[in-house]
Each structure stands twice: as C-alpha cells, then as structure tokens.
Motif scaffolding. Structure first.
Motif, PDB file in Angstrom:
ATOM      1  N   ALA A 189      41.116  35.653  28.968  1.00 51.65           N
ATOM      2  CA  ALA A 189      39.911  35.142  29.634  1.00 51.65           C
ATOM      3  C   ALA A 189      39.401  36.128  30.680  1.00 51.65           C
ATOM      4  O   ALA A 189      38.179  36.345  30.796  1.00 51.65           O
ATOM      5  CB  ALA A 189      40.219  33.789  30.276  1.00 51.65           C
ATOM      6  N   ILE A 190      40.308  36.731  31.443  1.00 50.28           N
ATOM      7  CA  ILE A 190      39.888  37.727  32.438  1.00 50.28           C
ATOM      8  C   ILE A 190      39.215  38.911  31.749  1.00 50.28           C
ATOM      9  O   ILE A 190      38.209  39.443  32.233  1.00 50.28           O
ATOM     10  CB  ILE A 190      41.097  38.186  33.270  1.00 50.28           C
ATOM     11  N   ALA A 191      39.762  39.317  30.599  1.00 48.37           N
ATOM     12  CA  ALA A 191      39.161  40.433  29.874  1.00 48.37           C
ATOM     13  C   ALA A 191      37.788  40.081  29.308  1.00 48.37           C
ATOM     14  O   ALA A 191      36.944  40.973  29.116  1.00 48.37           O
ATOM     15  CB  ALA A 191      40.093  40.870  28.742  1.00 48.37           C
ATOM     16  N   LEU A 192      37.525  38.780  29.049  1.00 49.54           N
ATOM     17  CA  LEU A 192      36.239  38.354  28.491  1.00 49.54           C
ATOM     18  C   LEU A 192      35.204  38.031  29.571  1.00 49.54           C
ATOM     19  O   LEU A 192      34.053  37.734  29.227  1.00 49.54           O
ATOM     20  CB  LEU A 192      36.439  37.119  27.597  1.00 49.54           C
ATOM     21  N   ALA A 249      39.378  46.009  36.467  1.00 50.28           N
ATOM     22  CA  ALA A 249      40.522  46.801  36.014  1.00 50.28           C
ATOM     23  C   ALA A 249      41.080  46.259  34.705  1.00 50.28           C
ATOM     24  O   ALA A 249      41.365  47.016  33.765  1.00 50.28           O
ATOM     25  CB  ALA A 249      41.610  46.817  37.091  1.00 50.28           C
ATOM     26  N   THR A 250      41.242  44.935  34.622  1.00 49.08           N
ATOM     27  CA  THR A 250      41.809  44.340  33.399  1.00 49.08           C
ATOM     28  C   THR A 250      40.880  44.531  32.214  1.00 49.08           C
ATOM     29  O   THR A 250      41.317  44.939  31.122  1.00 49.08           O
ATOM     30  CB  THR A 250      42.089  42.846  33.625  1.00 49.08           C
ATOM     31  N   ALA A 274      39.613  46.895  27.160  1.00 43.91           N
ATOM     32  CA  ALA A 274      38.535  47.358  26.293  1.00 43.91           C
ATOM     33  C   ALA A 274      38.754  48.812  25.872  1.00 43.91           C
ATOM     34  O   ALA A 274      38.577  49.169  24.695  1.00 43.91           O
ATOM     35  CB  ALA A 274      37.192  47.196  27.000  1.00 43.91           C
ATOM     36  N   THR A 275      39.147  49.643  26.824  1.00 45.93           N
ATOM     37  CA  THR A 275      39.355  51.061  26.517  1.00 45.93           C
ATOM     38  C   THR A 275      40.533  51.253  25.571  1.00 45.93           C
ATOM     39  O   THR A 275      40.434  51.993  24.575  1.00 45.93           O
ATOM     40  CB  THR A 275      39.589  51.847  27.815  1.00 45.93           C
TER      41      THR A 275
END
Length: 388
Positions: A57-60, A217-218, A223-224
C-alpha cells in the motif's frame, strides 16, 4: 542531628525514581526485543499478510495521489491502483506458475538425463557418486506417484492455482487485498489527521516530512527495483529463447522474482537454471549455459546498472541487508526474505528523518543507574559548588 534539607531529599527521591524507571524501561525493552520475533513467527498467518499489505500500500500511494490530483475520488482511485497492481501480479504469475507446474511434473522422468549429464563430473568423486545415486533413486521412487497426481490435477490458469491452494492461503490473500484497499482509501484522511493532531507547527511539519520521506523512499526503491528486475528477466528470456530453452519467459520471471532477494536470490536462480538446463540439453557444457548466461547478465546489472540507477540516496548497507534477510527469512521464510529490504528501508528512513533514539542517554543521564550513595555524593558536590 541536623535536619535534612527537604529540597535535597526531593532531588534524591527523584533520582531514585529515574533510576527505577530506567531499569524498568531496560527490562521491558529487552523483553520486547526478545519476544517480538517469536510472536511474529507464531502469528505469521496474521502478521505476514498485514505487513506485506502495508508495504504494498505504501508503494502504491504515489499512484493513488496521482489519480486524486486529477479529480478521481479516493475510493475509486484506491480501487484502480489496487486493480492495476493485481493485474500485473496476475500476469506475472500466469507467465511463471503454469509453465513451472509442467516442469515440476517432468522432473522424475528427467532424472536419468540429469544423472547422465552430471556423470562426467561425478566420476571423480566416487563417494559423492554413491550418495547422488541413492538420493536420485529415492527421489525418483518417492516422487513419481506425487508427480503423476500433480500432472492429473495440474492448474491450467492462475485462477485454478488459487482455487487449489489451501483455504488459509486464500483467506490471507483476501485479507491482504482488503487491507491494501482500505489503507489506500483512507490514506489522505489518515495523513491529514495525523499531521493536524500534532501540538505545534514544527511537530506537524516534522510528521509530514517523515510520512513523505517514507512513502517516497519505499515507492522509489520498489518501483526502481521492479523495473530493473523486469528488464533483467526480459534480457535473460530473450537470450534463453535464442539458446532454444523451453519456456524462456517463465525462466525470465523466475529470475526477476529471485532478484528481489539480494545475494541469495541470484544464487537460487542460477541453481534453478542449471537444473532446467540439465533437464533440457544432453551435453553438460550446453546444459550449464543458461546458468552462465544469467550469471553474466546479473553481474552487469548488479555492478553497473543498479548502482547507476539507484544512486546513493537509496543505497543500504550490505551488512544491514544480510542481517535483515537472515532475520525476516527466519521469521517468515521466503515471503519474509522478499520483504526484508523494503522493511529495512522503511525503518532506516524513519530513523534518518526523526533521529535515532538516544536510549543510552536516557538510561545513564544524571546517573540514573548509579547507587544511592553515588547520587548523594554527586548532589553534595553540586550543592557545594552552588554555595561556593
């Protein structure tokens, strides 16, 4: 006898109280640190999907905020972000899981070819030859019935795979999906409420900065790394296709997923590619070529592309990565190893933004772990200095 100074006695009592509080804090903190891993391990059915859902969820969140800035309501934006993520995961699993099931069912019948390919190498080690013969024989006899049963009921799609999975796994997956959705749906309101509850403007700004740093950061790291691993998997797939390896995109997907686990993942991917090559080709040199191709591509990626793309901002200490892999792999197995680096990055970002807690300073400041006599002597010295 001269009467004791009441203020002096109050200071002595305060220092005794501080010493007691420091000792209790030390004991409770040590007990919490020792008991937390076992609690996480015992409650893996709850904590693992919850932790994975929060990291996802944090990444989205950047995708959610991008949609909200374009006027999409929070509920719809959360659904679209989650749907896009599930679509990508479903496509990746369709590429990997279904062909991998066929490879696994072929393993018993491929054992003679593997043994024939490895025979020139094992002939130098007679003791190892006997051990391998016994292992392969027991493996062939023990797994043949299982392989036949799996071949009869092998899933032909991702939906069949999840239907045939254990009910507990399906429940955990459904729970994680709900957590991701409701986390995203309430993210904007939760962030604003957390910032507004701070008692000062500086505290509100620091909270906003910490939240934004953790999200950036997350999301940037995941993503990278995802793009790098997808590119690595695509290159390996094309090279294996040119080599004539069956199911090249399945192997590329396996390489991409394994590469999410630093250090250990590439080793596992190379071993699996070597096993697949031994199952496919007759000559041992040609059979080991898929693993050698991956090792060469991975060395270029790990030493040139990843440092160049990630840069220093998202660099994590290799020792901390190994410790995190060991810890989370021991607690939750393979899923824990996949979550190890994102969790380490989140913790590192929080500590970098808020400052590391000065536990030693809290415990030992003003002599809180010293004896009563030492406290009285120190107070007497301070009193003498003030009188002088």
């Amino acid at each position: 006898m001269p009467r004791a100074n009441p203020l002096h006695q109050i200071e002595v009592d305060d220092l005794r109280r501080d010493r007691l509080l420091a000792a209790l804090t030390l004991i409770i903190g040590a007990a919490f640190c020792l008991g937390l891993p076992f609690a996480l391990q015992a409650g893996a059915e709850f904590f693992l999907p919850l932790t994975a859902a929060i990291v996802i969820a944090i990444a989205l969140v950047p995708v959610l905020e991008w949609l909200e800035r374009r006027g999409v309501p929070s509920g719809l934006a959360s659904f679209l972000s989650l749907a896009a993520f599930l679509l990508v995961i479903n496509a990746a699993l369709a590429i990997i899981v279904v062909p991998a099931t066929g490879w696994f069912t072929r393993l018993p019948e491929s054992i003679p070819r593997i043994q024939s390919n490895l025979a020139p190498l094992i002939d130098f080690y007679s003791t190892l030859q006997k051990f391998v013969d016994r292992t392969l024989a027991s493996m062939a006899s023990g797994s043949e019935a299982t392989a036949q049963a799996m071949a009869a009921t092998a899933p032909t799609s991702v939906v069949d795979y999840f239907i045939s999975a254990a009910p507990s796994a399906a429940i955990q997956l459904f729970f994680a999906v709900l957590v991701v959705f409701f986390f995203l749906a309430g993210w904007t309101r939760l962030r604003k409420g957390t910032i507004r509850r701070r008692g000062s403007f500086d505290g509100a700004m620091q909270t906003a900065r910490v939240i934004q740093n953790v999200v950036d950061a997350t999301a940037d790291y995941l993503a990278t790394i995802t793009m790098i691993n997808a590119f690595l998997g695509l290159i390996v797939s094309l090279l294996l296709w040119a080599l004539g390896m069956p199911s090249p995109f399945m192997w590329g997907g396996i390489v991409a997923i394994c590469n999410f686990v630093p250090y250990l993942g590439p080793i596992v991917a190379a071993i699996l590619l070597a096993l697949g090559g031994l199952m496919t080709f007759d000559a041992v040199g040609f059979a080991l070529l898929p693993a050698l191709i991956f090792i060469g591509v991975h060395l270029v990626e790990a030493n040139l592309i990843t440092p160049l793309v990630l840069g220093r901002r998202l660099t994590v200490n290799p020792l901390l990565i190994l410790v995190s892999l060991s810890f989370w792999g021991w607690v939750w197995g393979t899923p824990g190893a996949l979550l190890a680096v994102p969790l380490l990055l989140i913790l590192q970002t929080i500590l970098h933004s808020t400052g590391t807690p000065d536990l030693a300073g809290f415990l030992f400041e003003r002599g809180t772990l010293t004896t009563a006599e030492e406290m009285r002597a120190r107070l007497n010295r301070e009193q003498g200095e003030s009188d002088g």
